[in-house]
Write a protein that holds these residues in place. Sequence first.
Motif, PDB file in Angstrom:
ATOM      1  N   SER A 566      52.019 -48.900  39.838  1.00 30.61           N
ATOM      2  CA  SER A 566      52.788 -49.367  40.983  1.00 30.61           C
ATOM      3  C   SER A 566      54.073 -48.578  41.019  1.00 30.61           C
ATOM      4  O   SER A 566      54.391 -47.847  40.100  1.00 30.61           O
ATOM      5  CB  SER A 566      53.090 -50.849  40.844  1.00 30.61           C
ATOM      6  OG  SER A 566      53.796 -51.057  39.650  1.00 30.61           O
ATOM      7  N   THR A 567      54.726 -48.709  42.083  1.00 27.02           N
ATOM      8  CA  THR A 567      55.955 -47.935  42.161  1.00 27.02           C
ATOM      9  C   THR A 567      56.965 -48.497  41.202  1.00 27.02           C
ATOM     10  O   THR A 567      57.147 -49.702  41.083  1.00 27.02           O
ATOM     11  CB  THR A 567      56.562 -48.029  43.551  1.00 27.02           C
ATOM     12  OG1 THR A 567      56.803 -49.399  43.828  1.00 27.02           O
ATOM     13  CG2 THR A 567      55.617 -47.479  44.557  1.00 27.02           C
ATOM     14  N   ILE A 595      62.019 -43.020  45.675  1.00 25.04           N
ATOM     15  CA  ILE A 595      61.092 -43.935  46.338  1.00 25.04           C
ATOM     16  C   ILE A 595      60.396 -43.232  47.479  1.00 25.04           C
ATOM     17  O   ILE A 595      59.197 -43.341  47.651  1.00 25.04           O
ATOM     18  CB  ILE A 595      61.833 -45.135  46.932  1.00 25.04           C
ATOM     19  CG1 ILE A 595      62.540 -45.878  45.844  1.00 25.04           C
ATOM     20  CG2 ILE A 595      60.870 -46.043  47.641  1.00 25.04           C
ATOM     21  CD1 ILE A 595      63.402 -46.937  46.421  1.00 25.04           C
ATOM     22  N   VAL A 747      49.839 -55.832  41.917  1.00 27.76           N
ATOM     23  CA  VAL A 747      51.126 -55.165  41.787  1.00 27.76           C
ATOM     24  C   VAL A 747      52.086 -55.975  40.957  1.00 27.76           C
ATOM     25  O   VAL A 747      52.094 -57.179  40.981  1.00 27.76           O
ATOM     26  CB  VAL A 747      51.722 -54.942  43.170  1.00 27.76           C
ATOM     27  CG1 VAL A 747      52.679 -53.827  43.092  1.00 27.76           C
ATOM     28  CG2 VAL A 747      50.618 -54.670  44.145  1.00 27.76           C
ATOM     29  N   SER A 771      53.177 -59.555  48.586  1.00 26.44           N
ATOM     30  CA  SER A 771      54.483 -59.152  49.080  1.00 26.44           C
ATOM     31  C   SER A 771      55.544 -59.254  48.024  1.00 26.44           C
ATOM     32  O   SER A 771      56.628 -58.727  48.165  1.00 26.44           O
ATOM     33  CB  SER A 771      54.862 -59.982  50.303  1.00 26.44           C
ATOM     34  OG  SER A 771      54.428 -61.306  50.126  1.00 26.44           O
ATOM     35  N   ALA A 773      55.196 -57.837  45.498  1.00 25.66           N
ATOM     36  CA  ALA A 773      54.994 -56.615  44.744  1.00 25.66           C
ATOM     37  C   ALA A 773      56.122 -55.641  44.968  1.00 25.66           C
ATOM     38  O   ALA A 773      56.822 -55.693  45.965  1.00 25.66           O
ATOM     39  CB  ALA A 773      53.681 -55.991  45.183  1.00 25.66           C
ATOM     40  N   GLY A 774      56.214 -54.778  44.043  1.00 28.16           N
ATOM     41  CA  GLY A 774      57.060 -53.621  44.314  1.00 28.16           C
ATOM     42  C   GLY A 774      58.522 -53.952  44.465  1.00 28.16           C
ATOM     43  O   GLY A 774      59.080 -54.818  43.808  1.00 28.16           O
ATOM     44  N   ALA A 775      59.078 -53.247  45.301  1.00 26.26           N
ATOM     45  CA  ALA A 775      60.531 -53.264  45.350  1.00 26.26           C
ATOM     46  C   ALA A 775      61.074 -54.510  45.984  1.00 26.26           C
ATOM     47  O   ALA A 775      60.610 -54.963  47.002  1.00 26.26           O
ATOM     48  CB  ALA A 775      61.000 -52.066  46.162  1.00 26.26           C
ATOM     49  N   TRP A 777      64.225 -55.600  47.632  1.00 25.86           N
ATOM     50  CA  TRP A 777      65.499 -55.056  48.081  1.00 25.86           C
ATOM     51  C   TRP A 777      66.433 -56.180  48.416  1.00 25.86           C
ATOM     52  O   TRP A 777      66.160 -57.000  49.256  1.00 25.86           O
ATOM     53  CB  TRP A 777      65.275 -54.222  49.340  1.00 25.86           C
ATOM     54  CG  TRP A 777      64.617 -52.951  49.002  1.00 25.86           C
ATOM     55  CD1 TRP A 777      63.313 -52.732  48.832  1.00 25.86           C
ATOM     56  CD2 TRP A 777      65.272 -51.720  48.761  1.00 25.86           C
ATOM     57  NE1 TRP A 777      63.094 -51.445  48.512  1.00 25.86           N
ATOM     58  CE2 TRP A 777      64.269 -50.789  48.472  1.00 25.86           C
ATOM     59  CE3 TRP A 777      66.606 -51.313  48.770  1.00 25.86           C
ATOM     60  CZ2 TRP A 777      64.568 -49.480  48.184  1.00 25.86           C
ATOM     61  CZ3 TRP A 777      66.890 -50.002  48.503  1.00 25.86           C
ATOM     62  CH2 TRP A 777      65.878 -49.096  48.204  1.00 25.86           C
ATOM     63  N   ALA A 779      68.967 -55.564  49.706  1.00 31.38           N
ATOM     64  CA  ALA A 779      69.876 -54.719  50.472  1.00 31.38           C
ATOM     65  C   ALA A 779      70.782 -55.528  51.365  1.00 31.38           C
ATOM     66  O   ALA A 779      71.993 -55.363  51.378  1.00 31.38           O
ATOM     67  CB  ALA A 779      69.073 -53.760  51.317  1.00 31.38           C
TER      68      ALA A 779
ATOM     69  N   HIS B 141      53.816 -51.674  48.388  1.00 34.95           N
ATOM     70  CA  HIS B 141      54.843 -52.075  47.448  1.00 34.95           C
ATOM     71  C   HIS B 141      56.220 -52.036  48.085  1.00 34.95           C
ATOM     72  O   HIS B 141      57.140 -52.664  47.620  1.00 34.95           O
ATOM     73  CB  HIS B 141      54.874 -51.131  46.246  1.00 34.95           C
ATOM     74  CG  HIS B 141      53.539 -50.996  45.608  1.00 34.95           C
ATOM     75  ND1 HIS B 141      53.319 -50.159  44.560  1.00 34.95           N
ATOM     76  CD2 HIS B 141      52.359 -51.585  45.857  1.00 34.95           C
ATOM     77  CE1 HIS B 141      52.060 -50.236  44.213  1.00 34.95           C
ATOM     78  NE2 HIS B 141      51.458 -51.079  44.970  1.00 34.95           N
ATOM     79  N   GLU B 143      58.567 -52.968  50.735  1.00 42.51           N
ATOM     80  CA  GLU B 143      58.734 -53.970  51.774  1.00 42.51           C
ATOM     81  C   GLU B 143      59.468 -53.391  52.951  1.00 42.51           C
ATOM     82  O   GLU B 143      60.076 -52.339  52.875  1.00 42.51           O
ATOM     83  CB  GLU B 143      59.534 -55.139  51.218  1.00 42.51           C
ATOM     84  CG  GLU B 143      58.698 -56.063  50.398  1.00 42.51           C
ATOM     85  CD  GLU B 143      57.601 -56.637  51.247  1.00 42.51           C
ATOM     86  OE1 GLU B 143      56.463 -56.628  50.802  1.00 42.51           O
ATOM     87  OE2 GLU B 143      57.892 -57.065  52.371  1.00 42.51           O
ATOM     88  N   GLU B 145      62.060 -54.473  53.887  1.00 47.61           N
ATOM     89  CA  GLU B 145      63.445 -54.442  53.414  1.00 47.61           C
ATOM     90  C   GLU B 145      63.820 -53.058  52.920  1.00 47.61           C
ATOM     91  O   GLU B 145      64.859 -52.513  53.252  1.00 47.61           O
ATOM     92  CB  GLU B 145      63.596 -55.429  52.260  1.00 47.61           C
ATOM     93  CG  GLU B 145      63.297 -56.843  52.620  1.00 47.61           C
ATOM     94  CD  GLU B 145      64.366 -57.395  53.518  1.00 47.61           C
ATOM     95  OE1 GLU B 145      64.028 -57.896  54.591  1.00 47.61           O
ATOM     96  OE2 GLU B 145      65.548 -57.300  53.156  1.00 47.61           O
ATOM     97  N   SER B 146      62.941 -52.543  52.100  1.00 45.98           N
ATOM     98  CA  SER B 146      63.287 -51.253  51.525  1.00 45.98           C
ATOM     99  C   SER B 146      63.314 -50.176  52.577  1.00 45.98           C
ATOM    100  O   SER B 146      64.182 -49.300  52.551  1.00 45.98           O
ATOM    101  CB  SER B 146      62.295 -50.877  50.438  1.00 45.98           C
ATOM    102  OG  SER B 146      61.099 -51.528  50.635  1.00 45.98           O
ATOM    103  N   SER B 149      66.521 -50.394  54.192  1.00 48.63           N
ATOM    104  CA  SER B 149      67.632 -49.885  53.384  1.00 48.63           C
ATOM    105  C   SER B 149      67.645 -48.376  53.339  1.00 48.63           C
ATOM    106  O   SER B 149      68.699 -47.759  53.373  1.00 48.63           O
ATOM    107  CB  SER B 149      67.516 -50.416  51.968  1.00 48.63           C
ATOM    108  OG  SER B 149      67.050 -51.706  52.007  1.00 48.63           O
TER     109      SER B 149
END
Lengths: 798, 207
Positions: A566-567, A595, A747, A771, A773-775, A777, A779, B141, B143, B145-146, B149
């Motif tokens: 996975s990332t 990324i 993930v 969802s 999964a992964g990053a 953020w 943010a 992976h 989202e 969101e990313s 960003s």
Amino acid sequence: MDLKTFVPFSPCSRWLLLVALVGSEASSDLNESADSPAQHAPKAWFAASSSVPDERISVFELDYDYVQIPYEVTLWILLASLAKIGFHLCRRLPGLMPESCLLILVGALVGGIIFGTDHKSPPVMDSSIYFLYLLPPIVLESGYFMPTRPFLENIGSILWWAGLGALVNALGIGLSLYLVCRVGAFGLGDLSLLETLLFGSLLSAVDPAAVLAVFEEARVNEQLYMIIFGEALLNDGISVVLYNILIAFTKMHKFEDIEPVDILAGCARFIIVGCGGVFFGVIFGFISAFITRFTQNISAIEPLIVFMFSYLSYLAAETLYLSGILAITACAVTMKKYVEENVSQTSYTTIKYFMKMLSSVSETLIFIFMGVSTIGKNHEWNWAFICFTLVFCQIWRAISVFALFYVSNQFRTFPFSIKDQCIIFYSGVRGAGSFSLAFLLPLSLFPRKKLFVTATLVVIYFTAFIQGITIGPLVRYLDVRKTNKKESINEELHIRLMDHLKAGIEDVCGHWSHYQVRDKFKKFDHRYLRKILIRKNQPKSSIVSLYKKLEMKQAIEMVETGILSSTAFSISNQAQRIQGIKRLSPEDVESMRDILTRNMYQVRQRTPSYNKYNLKPQTSEKQAKEILIRRQNTLRESMRKGHSLPWAKPAGTKNIRYLSVPYSNLQLPERDTRAPESSDDHGSGSEFPPITFSAPSRTGMLQERRRTQETIPMRNLPRGGTALHFGHHEGNGSHEELAGRGRRAAVRPRPLFHAVDEEYESGEEVEGAASAAGARWTAEQGHNRGHHESQSPLLQRK
Amino acid sequence: MRVFFPFLSLLSVSSEQIEQLHRRFKQLSGDQPTIRKENFNNVPDLELNPIRSKIIRAFFDNRNLRKGPSGLADEIDFEDFLTIMSYFRPIDTTLGEEQVELSRKEKLRFLFHMYDSDSDGRITLEEYRNVVEELLSGNPHIEKESARSIADGAMMEAASVCVGQMEPDQVYEGITFEDFLKIWQGIDIETKMHVRFLNMETIALCH
């Protein structure tokens, strides 16, 4: 990573192993050599210690003769494999020299050992063994892994180049060498025209597989790649055909008796042999595809069918003196498409790996023989002959390349530039094929066989090492690429966008002239061939079937390894709260670019990737994987509307309370308690400076943030480290769930928020897993970076 | 053949290539004189392209077709098709620096139009996000969101390049075309934005 620590250790271990192997081999050789003077000396030794030799049973016996051949063969293969392992562990070597150079060196090493210990190498290679057992796997493997579509699109040029090129080279080299031999001063007067022609034909067997790896690195365009690949594929066949015809000529007549009729017959035979071989191959390919239609219940024999039919096509063609090589190639090409759809996933993998294994065994053995021959006493060195051979090889290759491509460029949509032609010229590396043909020259017909063998060896060593090593830099030099140092995110984005744009435009207007033929073939294929050759319940579209295969594959992978790739990214946690202008710290830029590079939809690889020595995932698989991911994405979106998955297990459902970040007070979740648990690279969640842009978009941002907050379940699972986090929840980590969900659940979740409770509903869990999964953020949330409050925000799940 | 004369200068390609493009056009349009958006479904490989919709849209964009400042055409004929293709011909470096600069600008303008979907002359944050999302659409992976960003980060970068130091409460509306050009100053687009088949020298033809 682990490899870093491993590397310093491994060369030592590799050398140790090498030494051990060499030692054992030397000792076995010594044993053998010690054996030969005294017949069964060990036995005699032990017998001597007992008074009556016949009645005692010796406790310890040594019988080397019995196992000699397989023992030594196995040792050689192991040695080559170890060398390959070492080769790949040393990071810089694969870029420097092609793998075939390594094999040649290993062969030379073994040859040196055998020579040094004065050992009689077992006569493993003779004509029948080579043609019946060693050659077919090599050809089968290159035929099977050939990318069909580009091959068929360029088939005209490939046939023109491979066929005529081989002919021109053979005749050219033969004739010019003959002229050289006429010069009395060189002492070559006894070489007849036929002999030199034969020599020319065996030198025309080019083996550019070594250069293909370089091409892949340098990302040359698809047509160039295919031309070289096609040449590699067909060249062996054509030069063997030529070779056989010329041998037949030599056997039949003395040179003066050859009449024009015979020459015409030879040409006709050439064509018949070639086309007949292909015909046989296609028939066998269809038969085997048909048979695999019925093998659902005994999938274990599927690889067997594939291999046996290919081999049978080879043998059947050879029976009729047709070209077995072309037959087996055509069989592999035909069979591949249908077989891949019919056989089970494991059979498919087995076939691929077994093919690679067989071909690498064959090739290793041939190279070992080459090494043995190199370091031996049966050489005849004639400066003139060898130098002229080298010179003529290069000259004739240049002539054939430039002349033939000049002609074929007139008919091509994508003409080959001069640079391309230079690269094609330079990739004329001779390899195992030439050597085998030289080695197998019948001594009776060729009294000066040793001269030929020596010359062939010189040419092989020269081209393989010098050309093989320098072709990489040459390709890069000719194709001067301006390396864009991607310093910024913008550049990364834009460049990727342009790649896709270019690919899209090329698709819209590319490959026109071939589309019609291809479409027609596809229609024919769909209407008739597939109905006959493919199992009943298979999906119509190849993408869907590939999708299914991939799903299964990933489910299996997941179960096996527990961790899917996975990332992994980590945004550094270092940016401080900045008054005024908020800038991205370089680490953030770095990680964002990271990324981007890793996750942006890959541009469809234009060059097919074929590596003779290793299996890489097929491009089409990668593409289908991306489609699969996208479709699951959309499926997931539609699932959010509420309906549950068909395979959601109601048993053991738990509820998870997700965590939310309240809008007004966007605090970062407390991370300290989790930090020690989190494993290395996923520790810090993403922190991102808030970005202030124009006012209207900002409120828009915030509103969307709110919405997305609700839909993203936050979940912090303890860092068990595996994607099978379901397993952590007792009783719920059932594999059926995982298998059913395929990729989704695989993930690794990112621990970003403090989970209050770790139960979850299975239905939503899937979605959550996906969802989650992964990053993660944060943010939009971190107004105050570096604010580690122990407040645990709560998110209400919708 | 004669009908293609005006296109020769447009494209600076040989008449054979124009013929081939015409054949392709006919194939796509199903022998109709115009192409609509649906006809692009005939290109199967385009399915796998993440920015598929943008590419197709670009074909019908009035700004690219030089028919107006905004909006989408419903259908395009062969001349329009060639106009779009002309954006992808290689920059002829022998023509002199002005010409080179002009050609480069044209290509960048094409790109700009791809980003700026609402034709207001600025690439706003939303539009940028849209692009990033599409590019990242392959990976679950990442989202939304990313993607946002990243778009935000890119926007910030662009802002810093174009406007330099910003006041704390200054607002950055979006990237204009001039700013876009500034961003692209160092990057070489030549290898990227030309399609190989159009790589022939100008040949004066009179058939």
